[in-house]
Enzyme design. Structure first.
Site, PDB file in Angstrom:
ATOM      1  N   CYS A  32      -2.888   2.736 -20.901  1.00 31.73           N
ATOM      2  CA  CYS A  32      -3.680   3.540 -21.847  1.00 31.73           C
ATOM      3  C   CYS A  32      -3.482   3.053 -23.289  1.00 31.73           C
ATOM      4  O   CYS A  32      -2.412   3.226 -23.867  1.00 31.73           O
ATOM      5  CB  CYS A  32      -3.253   5.004 -21.702  1.00 31.73           C
ATOM      6  SG  CYS A  32      -3.889   6.111 -22.966  1.00 31.73           S
ATOM      7  N   CYS A  35      -2.558   5.710 -25.848  1.00 30.56           N
ATOM      8  CA  CYS A  35      -1.163   6.122 -25.633  1.00 30.56           C
ATOM      9  C   CYS A  35      -0.219   5.185 -26.381  1.00 30.56           C
ATOM     10  O   CYS A  35       0.773   5.617 -26.969  1.00 30.56           O
ATOM     11  CB  CYS A  35      -0.816   6.109 -24.147  1.00 30.56           C
ATOM     12  SG  CYS A  35      -1.780   7.255 -23.142  1.00 30.56           S
TER      13      CYS A  35
END
Length: 107
Positions: A32, A35
């Site tokens: 991600c 993230c």
């Protein structure tokens, strides 16, 4: 210097739900990109709030039970727990200020 704790299905109850302090959980995954953007912010917050708030990361790939339990469908998802219950949530990559404003409400 404090570092974020590592939460997972095995220690989630003890570390998060039974904590006597507010807890910020960063639900994330290795793949991600957003993230990864907030990763350094989470590290800074762990240092800034040491002793006041437990701050940690929960890898969604390794903790499917926790992911399902809290209905996490988008990441990064930041959940703030107070007294063993989810009290607030932030979805997506946000600035440090946004996270701090939410955390301050629980101190």
């Amino acid at each position: 210097m404090a570092v974020p704790l590592q939460f997972n299905d095995d220690n989630f109850s003890k570390e998060v739900l039974e904590s006597d302090k507010p807890v910020l959980v960063d639900f994330w995954a290795q793949w991600c990109a957003p993230c990864k953007l907030i990763g350094p912010i989470i590290e800074e917050l762990a240092n800034d709030y040491e002793g006041k708030v437990k701050i940690g990361k929960c890898n969604t790939e390794e903790s499917p039970k926790s992911l399902a339990e809290y209905g996490i469908t988008s990441i990064p998802a930041l959940l703030i727990f107070k007294d063993g219950k989810p009290a607030d949530m932030i979805i997506g990559a946000v600035s440090k200020n946004v996270i701090e404003e939410k955390l301050e409400k629980f101190l």
